[in-house]
Write an enzyme that holds these catalytic residues in place. Structure first.
Site, PDB file in Angstrom:
ATOM      1  N   GLY A 147       0.797  -1.212   0.000  1.00 22.61           N
ATOM      2  CA  GLY A 147       0.000   0.000   0.000  1.00 22.61           C
ATOM      3  C   GLY A 147       0.831   1.264   0.000  1.00 22.61           C
ATOM      4  O   GLY A 147       1.956   1.314  -0.511  1.00 22.61           O
ATOM      5  N   CYS A 148       0.280   2.301   0.628  1.00 22.30           N
ATOM      6  CA  CYS A 148       0.862   3.639   0.574  1.00 22.30           C
ATOM      7  C   CYS A 148       2.208   3.736   1.294  1.00 22.30           C
ATOM      8  O   CYS A 148       2.979   4.654   1.035  1.00 22.30           O
ATOM      9  CB  CYS A 148      -0.117   4.645   1.178  1.00 22.30           C
ATOM     10  N   GLN A 149       2.511   2.806   2.185  1.00 19.13           N
ATOM     11  CA  GLN A 149       3.736   2.882   2.978  1.00 19.13           C
ATOM     12  C   GLN A 149       4.931   2.213   2.299  1.00 19.13           C
ATOM     13  O   GLN A 149       6.042   2.234   2.817  1.00 19.13           O
ATOM     14  CB  GLN A 149       3.510   2.237   4.333  1.00 19.13           C
ATOM     15  N   PHE A 338       1.083   5.308   5.685  1.00 24.92           N
ATOM     16  CA  PHE A 338       0.205   4.350   6.347  1.00 24.92           C
ATOM     17  C   PHE A 338      -0.264   3.298   5.348  1.00 24.92           C
ATOM     18  O   PHE A 338      -0.347   3.540   4.150  1.00 24.92           O
ATOM     19  CB  PHE A 338      -0.973   5.088   6.967  1.00 24.92           C
TER      20      PHE A 338
END
Length: 352
Positions: A147-149, A338
């Site tokens: 994901g975004c992390q 996150f």
């Protein structure tokens, strides 16, 4: 210089050429039959802090349509297989564009790529190696579905590689085509989730050369009590994302108790630079309230959100690029992003 010091030297960032925020927003709104639901969606869209988002898809201005290429046909959205075919088609040119913005990258020893929106083998890493003429000895690794992390995870792995061999030069590429996963669903929370996402790619060079941002310390935080609030599953009609409206509250409740470890025991005021992943306006508001950074420290994050939306993994690197252009030597900063779990990956850095 301490041979264990590792630096993010340069960043190249790229977005596709098609601006789609208004088109995607209009299409999502017309899926909601209930007038009250439409009003709620419209109000939340106005408060999202997003002005533009970019896509590999060319938008169609006619009512009820998304793109002019027939990728999203109302009543017959593409299967996961067709979405992956489109990812293969458009990911490589966008990556090459980011590499062009990065500039010369001679002597690359490691290549780390990250994506959670598309997969192919041989994939993006092979295409980049061929494009740059990288030798057989380049160490490759793909980071998927974080994901975004994922960008901060990739930077941590890059730092480890340079610490193991100070002569290493690591290329980190984060590429996401989030707009290939639009769903034809009338669920309000799902539509508000799709309101956030755009496409983008970042390329970064990491080495022991004392230029750019020194990567000082990494720390990850897991919040198992909120593990279902961000999730990402492969479905028959694309990747199904869960992004609960409870995420900002969960981050706001959890971050204060983890902040001393994230900041190495120092006060937030010691760090004038805050590269917070702009997962949405409410996420940035929650982090700002929970962490109490210096006034205006999240301006770069809010700017990237406004001009690009949430591009998943490249987004925090776009924020770091803003800081590389404007920060002063010696300034210290914190980056955080996150992802599924709910989890947070964080980084402390210093401007070289």
């Amino acid at each position: 210089m301490n041979r264990t010091d590792v630096f993010l030297n340069r960043i190249g960032a790229a977005t596709p050429s098609h601006e789609v925020h208004g088109t995607f927003r209009a299409f999502a709104e017309q899926l909601i039959a209930d007038p009250r639901g439409r009003r709620v969606f419209r109000r939340m869209a106005e408060r999202a802090g997003i002005e533009r988002r970019w896509s590999v898809l060319r938008p169609d201005g006619r009512p009820g349509l998304v793109d002019s290429e027939g990728f999203y046909v109302p009543g017959s959205f593409p299967t996961t297989g067709k979405r992956m075919q489109r990812w293969e088609q458009d990911a490589v040119p966008l990556a090459f564009q980011a590499l062009e913005h990065l500039g010369p990258v001679a002597g690359i020893t490691h290549l780390f790529t990250a994506s959670c929106t598309g997969f192919a083998a041989p994939g993006l890493d092979h295409a980049i190696c061929a494009h740059l003429g990288l030798g057989d000895g380049v160490a490759r690794a793909n980071i998927g579905f974080m994901g975004c992390q994922a960008a901060i995870v990739a930077l941590r792995l890059a730092r480890d590689a340079v610490r193991a061999d100070p002569a290493a030069r690591v290329l980190v590429v984060n590429l996401e085509l989030c707009t290939l996963h639009l769903q034809e669903k009338a669920d309000l929370e799902q539509l508000l989730c799709f309101l956030l996402f755009g496409d983008g790619c970042s390329a970064a060079l990491v080495s022991a050369e004392p230029e750019g941002l020194r990567l000082d310390a990494f720390r990850n935080v897991l919040l198992p009590e909120a593990r279902e609030q961000i999730a990402w599953h492969v479905g028959d009609d694309g990747f199904d994302i869960v992004l609960s409206g409870e995420v900002p509250k969960s981050l706001g409740d959890a971050l204060p108790k983890h902040l001393p470890a994230i900041l190495g025991g120092e006060e937030a005021s010691c760090f004038p630079l805050w590269a917070v992943h702009p997962g949405g306006r409410s996420v940035l508001d929650a982090v700002e309230t929970a962490c109490q950074p210096p006034d205006g420290a999240l301006v770069a994050s809010r700017t990237v959100l406004a001009t690009c939306g949430n591009m998943s993994s490249p987004t925090v690197v776009f924020v770091l690029e803003e800081m590389l252009r404007t920060a002063s030597p010696g300034q210290r900063g914190v980056a955080m992003a996150f992802g599924p779990g709910l989890s947070a990956e964080t980084l402390r850095f210093t401007v070289a």
